[in-house]
Design a protein around this motif. Structure first.
Motif, short mmCIF file in Angstrom:
data_model
loop_
_atom_site.label_atom_id
_atom_site.label_comp_id
_atom_site.label_asym_id
_atom_site.label_seq_id
_atom_site.Cartn_x
_atom_site.Cartn_y
_atom_site.Cartn_z
N GLY A 29 -11.09 -3.21 6.06
CA GLY A 29 -10.82 -4.65 5.98
C GLY A 29 -9.96 -5.01 4.80
N VAL A 30 -10.22 -4.39 3.65
CA VAL A 30 -9.42 -4.64 2.45
C VAL A 30 -7.96 -4.29 2.70
N LEU A 31 -7.73 -3.11 3.23
CA LEU A 31 -6.35 -2.66 3.46
C LEU A 31 -5.64 -3.57 4.46
N MET A 32 -6.35 -3.98 5.52
CA MET A 32 -5.73 -4.81 6.54
C MET A 32 -5.37 -6.19 5.98
N VAL A 33 -6.31 -6.81 5.30
CA VAL A 33 -6.07 -8.15 4.76
C VAL A 33 -4.95 -8.12 3.74
N TYR A 34 -5.03 -7.19 2.81
CA TYR A 34 -4.03 -7.15 1.74
C TYR A 34 -2.65 -6.80 2.27
N GLY A 35 -2.59 -5.78 3.11
CA GLY A 35 -1.30 -5.36 3.63
C GLY A 35 -0.61 -6.43 4.46
N LEU A 36 -1.34 -7.06 5.38
CA LEU A 36 -0.74 -8.08 6.24
C LEU A 36 -0.31 -9.30 5.43
N THR A 37 -1.10 -9.68 4.44
CA THR A 37 -0.75 -10.84 3.62
C THR A 37 0.50 -10.58 2.79
N GLU A 38 0.59 -9.40 2.22
CA GLU A 38 1.78 -9.06 1.44
C GLU A 38 3.02 -8.98 2.32
N LEU A 39 2.85 -8.56 3.57
CA LEU A 39 3.99 -8.48 4.49
C LEU A 39 4.61 -9.85 4.77
N VAL A 40 3.77 -10.89 4.76
CA VAL A 40 4.30 -12.25 4.99
C VAL A 40 4.51 -12.98 3.67
N GLU A 41 4.54 -12.21 2.55
CA GLU A 41 4.87 -12.74 1.22
C GLU A 41 3.84 -13.71 0.68
N GLY A 42 2.58 -13.55 1.11
CA GLY A 42 1.51 -14.33 0.49
C GLY A 42 0.89 -13.53 -0.65
#
Length: 431
Positions: free
Chosen positions: A260-273
């Protein structure tokens, strides 16, 4: 085989048997450091923060005794490795902080946190920038240092935070220090981006400030919150609800927390959040699903074990890096670090909490125990990887000295101070 060949063969075997590689020295040293730094405090106190300073000390001694192991640990020359390890450590710690909090909707508990984030943190950043300018740094560099040192640590501050899920008894002081550490790592990022933009541009401009307000403050923060809420909700459904007859929560595997950590962090960084905000909010959101389910404790225990292992590695590495930064430790470096830990953070946090219902001792504890650590390492390593930093060696020296002071002063006293506050509250004391 001739006698000469036998002799040569024996020499080769002996040389290979006693080949002291830096890699194996590092492995052995890290293992010894972690074991003994947690074992030694048991003779005096069972409190974990005492181990943090010892981990740094063991790392330093390893390099001093075996200089061959020093090369990989220089953060000035190679900040990327430091950025990657500290980043993973922080995001895991933030998610763990999020899933610890049981009583999220006691709104009055959030007032001190809001004051610390909205008042104390910006003023702390500005104050560090000013004293840095007095010490000879440029305004943009001082602002960057303020942003680097502003976050309190979600990783090293476990002794002052709320306990694991389902334990209850979340004292307002613990709640405040926990939620502050959970949010200020992400909220310091806009100030870091502003400082990096100023360094790159060479000064202020209306366009720079406008873009900063719209993108770095507005879009990135909002995106971090939204992504944390959305993905946290999806993860909770995958863990507890679908498929209803064989949910992942029944496996009792804490590995799902890491996923969950990897998914949340990775996806958020991909959209520049801001991924730091997203993982904390996702942890809070996940904790709201099946609130009494024991699986939350399983998730927390796995995250905490992973976080402690990574933190231990990072602290040993920090100790091993000290010979690289010690030549840059001047009286100005020490003055900035001492001022932050003993004056700036306590003073402005104390003042910001004047509008709360905290007692004198509660305000004092919250104000003083703004522990510095892994978050500061990440921010400086990130800046060093993505920009040409003026005075990078001095900045690393300030961060290293600040963390050492914090781990020693806060680490050996935080548990006792928090225990005193919570005991006073239970007995009805107010001073």
């Amino acid at each position: 085989m001739s006698g000469r060949d036998m002799c040569s063969y024996s020499e080769i075997i002996l040389s290979s048997l006693f080949e002291f590689s830096a890699y194996h020295i590092i492995l052995a040293a890290v293992g010894c450091a972690i074991l003994f730094s947690n074992w030694i405090p048991r003779w005096i106190s069972g409190r974990e923060p005492a181990a943090s300073a010892l981990l740094i000390a063991f790392g330093f001694l390893t390099v001093e005794l075996t200089p061959i192991a020093a090369a990989p640990f220089n953060p000035i020359a190679a900040p990327k490795a430091w950025e990657m390890i500290s980043e993973l450590c922080v995001v895991i710690g933030l998610f763990g902080v999020g899933i610890r909090i049981d009583r999220l909707r006691v709104w009055k508990n959030w007032k001190p946190t809001v004051l610390l984030l909205a008042v104390a943190m910006p003023v702390t950043i500005a104050s560090v920038a000013l004293i840095s300018m007095a010490a000879g740094l440029a305004l943009a560099t001082g602002l960057l240092l303020g942003a680097v040192l502003a976050p309190t640590d979600p990783v090293l501050a476990s002794d002052v935070q709320v306990g694991p899920p389902l334990e209850g008894g979340e004292h307002p002081v613990r709640f405040t220090l926990t939620t502050e550490a959970g949010l200020n790592d992400g909220l310091a990022f806009p100030f870091l981006y502003l400082a990096m933009a100023l360094i790159a541009a060479g000064g202020w401009s209306a366009g720079l400030i406008t873009e900063w307000l719209l993108v770095d403050v507005g879009y990135r923060i909002a995106t971090g919150v939204v992504m944390g809420l959305a993905i946290g909700w999806v993860v909770s459904k995958l863990l507890f609800d679908f498929p209803s007859h064989n949910a992942l929560s029944e496996t009792e595997s804490g590995l799902m927390a890491f996923a969950g950590v990897l998914m949340v962090y990775g996806l958020t960084e991909l959209v520049e959040g801001y991924g730091f905000i997203a993982v904390f909010v996702a942890g809070l959101t996940l904790r709201r699903s099946e609130t009494t389910h024991n699986y939350h404790a399983k998730l927390h225990d796995f995250v905490e074990a992973l976080e402690r292992a990574l933190t231990a590695l990072l602290l040993v590495a920090l100790g091993a890096a000290l010979p690289s930064v010690l030549p840059y430790v001047t009286w100005q470096v020490i003055a900035i670090s001492v001022a932050l830990v003993f004056v700036i953070r306590p003073l402005f946090a104390w003042m910001s909490l004047s509008a709360t219902t905290f007692t004198f001792r509660e305000r004092l504890v919250v104000a003083f125990y703004g522990i510095r650590g892994v978050g500061s390492i990440y921010y400086l390593a990130y800046a060093g990887t993505h920009a040409e930093l003026p005075h990078a060696p001095q900045l690393w020296a300030i961060v290293a000295v600040t963390i050492i002071i914090s781990t020693v002063v806060h680490g050996f006293s935080a548990g006792m101070a928090i225990d005193r506050v919570t005991t006073d509250s239970k007995s009805g004391g107010n001073n």
